[in-house]
Design an enzyme around this catalytic site. Structure first.
Site, PDB file in Angstrom:
ATOM      1  N   ASP A  74      -3.546 -10.953  -3.618  1.00  0.00           N
ATOM      2  CA  ASP A  74      -2.436 -10.023  -3.814  1.00  0.00           C
ATOM      3  C   ASP A  74      -1.278 -10.679  -4.562  1.00  0.00           C
ATOM      4  O   ASP A  74      -0.586 -10.030  -5.346  1.00  0.00           O
ATOM      5  CB  ASP A  74      -1.947  -9.494  -2.461  1.00  0.00           C
ATOM      6  CG  ASP A  74      -2.864  -8.416  -1.896  1.00  0.00           C
ATOM      7  OD1 ASP A  74      -3.819  -8.015  -2.587  1.00  0.00           O
ATOM      8  OD2 ASP A  74      -2.627  -7.970  -0.758  1.00  0.00           O
ATOM      9  N   GLY A  75      -1.055 -11.977  -4.335  1.00  0.00           N
ATOM     10  CA  GLY A  75       0.032 -12.663  -5.018  1.00  0.00           C
ATOM     11  C   GLY A  75      -0.177 -12.713  -6.522  1.00  0.00           C
ATOM     12  O   GLY A  75       0.766 -12.539  -7.306  1.00  0.00           O
ATOM     13  N   ASN A 148       6.817  -5.456  -4.376  1.00  0.00           N
ATOM     14  CA  ASN A 148       6.767  -5.520  -2.914  1.00  0.00           C
ATOM     15  C   ASN A 148       8.148  -5.459  -2.270  1.00  0.00           C
ATOM     16  O   ASN A 148       8.442  -4.547  -1.508  1.00  0.00           O
ATOM     17  CB  ASN A 148       6.079  -6.810  -2.463  1.00  0.00           C
ATOM     18  CG  ASN A 148       4.663  -6.577  -1.973  1.00  0.00           C
ATOM     19  OD1 ASN A 148       4.118  -5.486  -2.094  1.00  0.00           O
ATOM     20  ND2 ASN A 148       4.058  -7.613  -1.424  1.00  0.00           N
ATOM     21  N   THR A 189       3.594  -3.385   4.152  1.00  0.00           N
ATOM     22  CA  THR A 189       2.599  -4.107   4.947  1.00  0.00           C
ATOM     23  C   THR A 189       2.691  -5.622   4.740  1.00  0.00           C
ATOM     24  O   THR A 189       1.820  -6.358   5.196  1.00  0.00           O
ATOM     25  CB  THR A 189       1.178  -3.629   4.591  1.00  0.00           C
ATOM     26  OG1 THR A 189       1.014  -3.637   3.168  1.00  0.00           O
ATOM     27  CG2 THR A 189       0.920  -2.236   5.127  1.00  0.00           C
ATOM     28  N   ALA A 190       3.732  -6.068   4.052  1.00  0.00           N
ATOM     29  CA  ALA A 190       3.918  -7.508   3.835  1.00  0.00           C
ATOM     30  C   ALA A 190       4.960  -8.040   4.825  1.00  0.00           C
ATOM     31  O   ALA A 190       4.850  -7.801   6.023  1.00  0.00           O
ATOM     32  CB  ALA A 190       4.325  -7.754   2.377  1.00  0.00           C
ATOM     33  N   TYR A 191       5.983  -8.740   4.343  1.00  0.00           N
ATOM     34  CA  TYR A 191       6.976  -9.352   5.227  1.00  0.00           C
ATOM     35  C   TYR A 191       7.665  -8.294   6.096  1.00  0.00           C
ATOM     36  O   TYR A 191       7.986  -8.538   7.266  1.00  0.00           O
ATOM     37  CB  TYR A 191       8.002 -10.099   4.366  1.00  0.00           C
ATOM     38  CG  TYR A 191       8.910 -11.054   5.108  1.00  0.00           C
ATOM     39  CD1 TYR A 191       8.811 -11.269   6.487  1.00  0.00           C
ATOM     40  CD2 TYR A 191       9.873 -11.771   4.407  1.00  0.00           C
ATOM     41  CE1 TYR A 191       9.642 -12.164   7.142  1.00  0.00           C
ATOM     42  CE2 TYR A 191      10.720 -12.665   5.059  1.00  0.00           C
ATOM     43  CZ  TYR A 191      10.597 -12.848   6.419  1.00  0.00           C
ATOM     44  OH  TYR A 191      11.432 -13.725   7.066  1.00  0.00           O
ATOM     45  N   ASN A 192       7.881  -7.114   5.536  1.00  0.00           N
ATOM     46  CA  ASN A 192       8.509  -6.019   6.290  1.00  0.00           C
ATOM     47  C   ASN A 192       7.780  -5.743   7.599  1.00  0.00           C
ATOM     48  O   ASN A 192       8.397  -5.571   8.656  1.00  0.00           O
ATOM     49  CB  ASN A 192       8.525  -4.754   5.426  1.00  0.00           C
ATOM     50  CG  ASN A 192       8.865  -3.507   6.216  1.00  0.00           C
ATOM     51  OD1 ASN A 192      10.003  -3.270   6.573  1.00  0.00           O
ATOM     52  ND2 ASN A 192       7.854  -2.691   6.488  1.00  0.00           N
TER      53      ASN A 192
END
Length: 292
Positions: A74-75, A148, A189-192
Site C-alpha cells: 500500500d505504501g 490517506n 483504515t490506516a492510522y485513523n
C-alpha cells in the site's frame, strides 16, 4: 459510480517497491504476463536503476501510458498516486506481500486480472484527495496532496503538542495530546483506525479528524465533516511535524499555518470488478463469524 473505462489498454507504467532489488524476478515474471496479453510495459527510471535495468523518466512515462501499476504494498501505491496525480492516470496495485486495502491484486491473480481488464470487467473508483499547503511565518508556501492522511505530531516522542483547529476561519477546537490525524475515507483504515477513529466507506467525500491520545479531561472525539469546509491548523508555540501519507515530512514552527481542503479532482484507483470492500474489511480486521 463505476462506469469509467480506460480509453485504451496498450501501455502500462510500473514502479517497484523502493529498496527491494530482490523484487526483480517477480517484476520480470509479471512484465512477461502483461506482454503476452499485448500490453507494453514501461518502467520508471528510479525502479530500473534499483534492479539494474533501463527505465524512463517518471513524468515522461506517465504521459505515455494508459494506466499505472505499483508493485509492492500500500505504501508503494500511495507514493505513486501522489506523484502521478497531475497526469490523471488510473493506478492499480499488485501486492508483493499480503492482501492490502489498496494494492489488492495478488501475484496469483495477475493473469485473471489481465483477462478481466481486456474484457472490460474492471472498475475505476474515484477516491478523494486532500489538497493543502503549509504557510510558513516567512510567507513561503509548501504545497502537498495526500490520499490517506495528514498527521500532526511532536517531533519528539512522547511530548505533547497543541493543535488549534478552525473550520472556514472559525476556531472550533484545540487538541492537546500526542497529535491529530486528518484522514480521508481511504485512510480511515490506516492510522485513523489505530487511534480509535471510525471506518468510513472509501468513496465517501469527508474529512475525519481524530485526536491521538488526547491529554484532556473533556472527552475529545473523532469528528467527520464534509469536504465543503476548509480546515486551518496551527500549533501555537509548540514545534510539530506534519506527515503526509506517512511518507513526506514538513516541520511546523510558531507562526506557521497548515491549510487543508478537498482536492478538486479525485485519484483514480483501478480494481477488479468483483472486489468487495466489506469482504476485505472482514478479512483484514477479522470482523464477524467466518463460518456464517
Amino acid at each position: 459510480m463505476h462506469k469509467q473505462k480506460l480509453e485504451q489498454i496498450k501501455t502500462a507504467g510500473f514502479i517497484l517497491k523502493p529498496d527491494t532489488p530482490e523484487i526483480k524476478p517477480l517484476y520480470e515474471k509479471i512484465k512477461a504476463q502483461f506482454e503476452v496479453k499485448g500490453i507494453k510495459v514501461l518502467l520508471a527510471e528510479r525502479s530500473a536503476r534499483m534492479i539494474g535495468g533501463e527505465g524512463m523518466v517518471f513524468k515522461q512515462m506517465c504521459q505515455e501510458v494508459d494506466f499505472l501499476v505499483s508493485l509492492g504494498g500500500d505504501g508503494t501505491l500511495l507514493s505513486l498516486v501522489r506523484r502521478s496525480y497531475a497526469f490523471r492516470k488510473p493506478v492499480v496495485g499488485i501486492n508483493a506481500g499480503n492482501l492490502g486495502f489498496l494494492a489488492d491484486i495478488t501475484i496469483d491473480d495477475v493473469d485473471v486480472f489481465l483477462e478481466q481488464l481486456l474484457s472490460g470487467e474492471y472498475r475505476i473508483d474515484d477516491r478523494m484527495m486532500i489538497e493543502g499547503y503549509l504557510k510558513k511565518s516567512t510567507g513561503e508556501k509548501k504545497e502537498f496532496f495526500a490520499l490517506n492522511d495528514v498527521v500532526i505530531t511532536s517531533p519528539q516522542p512522547s511530548k505533547m503538542v497543541k493543535v488549534n483547529a478552525s473550520i472556514d476561519g472559525e476556531r472550533f477546537n484545540s487538541y492537546r495530546g500526542d497529535g491529530l490525524i486528518i484522514s480521508t475515507p481511504t485512510g480511515s483504515t490506516a492510522y485513523n483506525l489505530a487511534a480509535g477513529g471510525p471506518v468510513v466507506y472509501p468513496l465517501t467525500k469527508a474529512f475525519i479528524l481524530t485526536p491521538i491520545s488526547a491529554h484532556s479531561l473533556t472527552n475529545q472525539r473523532p469528528l467527520v465533516v464534509p469536504t465543503d469546509f476548509d480546515i486551518e491548523l496551527d500549533t501555537e508555540k509548540y514545534d510539530a511535524i506534519a506527515m503526509i501519507d506517512g511518507q513526506v515530512r514538513y516541520d511546523i514552527e510558531e507562526g506557521d499555518v497548515l491549510y487543508i481542503c478537498g482536492a478538486k479532482r479525485s485519484a483514480k484507483l483501478l480494481h477488479r470488478k468483483e472486489r468487495n470492500y466489506f469482504s476485505i474489511l472482514r478479512e483484514k480486521l477479522h470482523w464477524g463469524d467466518r463460518h456464517w
